[in-house]
Design an enzyme around this catalytic site. Structure first.
Site, short mmCIF file in Angstrom:
data_model
loop_
_atom_site.label_atom_id
_atom_site.label_comp_id
_atom_site.label_asym_id
_atom_site.label_seq_id
_atom_site.Cartn_x
_atom_site.Cartn_y
_atom_site.Cartn_z
N HIS A 24 -2.80 -2.65 -5.45
CA HIS A 24 -2.54 -3.10 -6.81
C HIS A 24 -2.63 -4.63 -6.90
CE1 HIS A 24 -1.19 -2.09 -10.82
NE2 HIS A 24 -0.16 -2.90 -10.74
N GLN A 33 -0.24 -3.17 -2.06
CA GLN A 33 -1.27 -4.09 -1.61
C GLN A 33 -2.55 -3.91 -2.42
OE1 GLN A 33 0.86 -6.24 0.20
NE2 GLN A 33 -1.17 -6.62 1.01
N HIS A 73 -0.12 1.16 -1.63
CA HIS A 73 -0.47 1.09 -3.06
C HIS A 73 -0.18 -0.30 -3.61
CE1 HIS A 73 -0.81 2.08 -7.28
NE2 HIS A 73 0.45 1.72 -7.47
#
Length: 100
Positions: free
Chosen positions: A82, A80, A78
């Site tokens: 984001h 990465q 998540h």
């Protein structure tokens, strides 16, 4: 590196990226209000946040490059995702600020 340790780095990436995203959204508002100095300042601050996120990401990349095992969980994935979304966002915000 344990899953918990990788998750903590993931949380750092999410936090830095989230701060950058918030600053970028404020920068658009400032551009709409023709406050271009403040807009530029917020974009620069967002860029600093992204640099911090990259430093955390680089820590993971260097460990893997050294052959160290990293137990990756959803939080890290998540993080990465984001980070990549915010990197795309900063480019769009720069263009929107120019349009205004």
């Amino acid at each position: 590196m344990t899953k918990e340790e990788a998750s903590m780095i993931g949380f750092e990436i999410v936090a830095y990226s989230g701060d950058a995203r918030s600053k970028l959204l404020l920068a658009v508002e400032k551009a709409k209000q023709k406050e271009f100095g403040e807009c530029d300042k917020l974009i620069a601050e967002a860029n600093e946040c992204l640099n911090d996120a990259h430093k955390s990401q680089t820590e993971l990349l260097q460990m893997e490059a050294r052959g160290e095992h990293i137990d990756i969980g959803f939080i890290t994935v998540h993080a990465q995702d984001h980070l990549m979304c915010v990197i795309s966002t900063i480019e769009l915000i720069r263009e929107l600020a120019e349009i205004h």
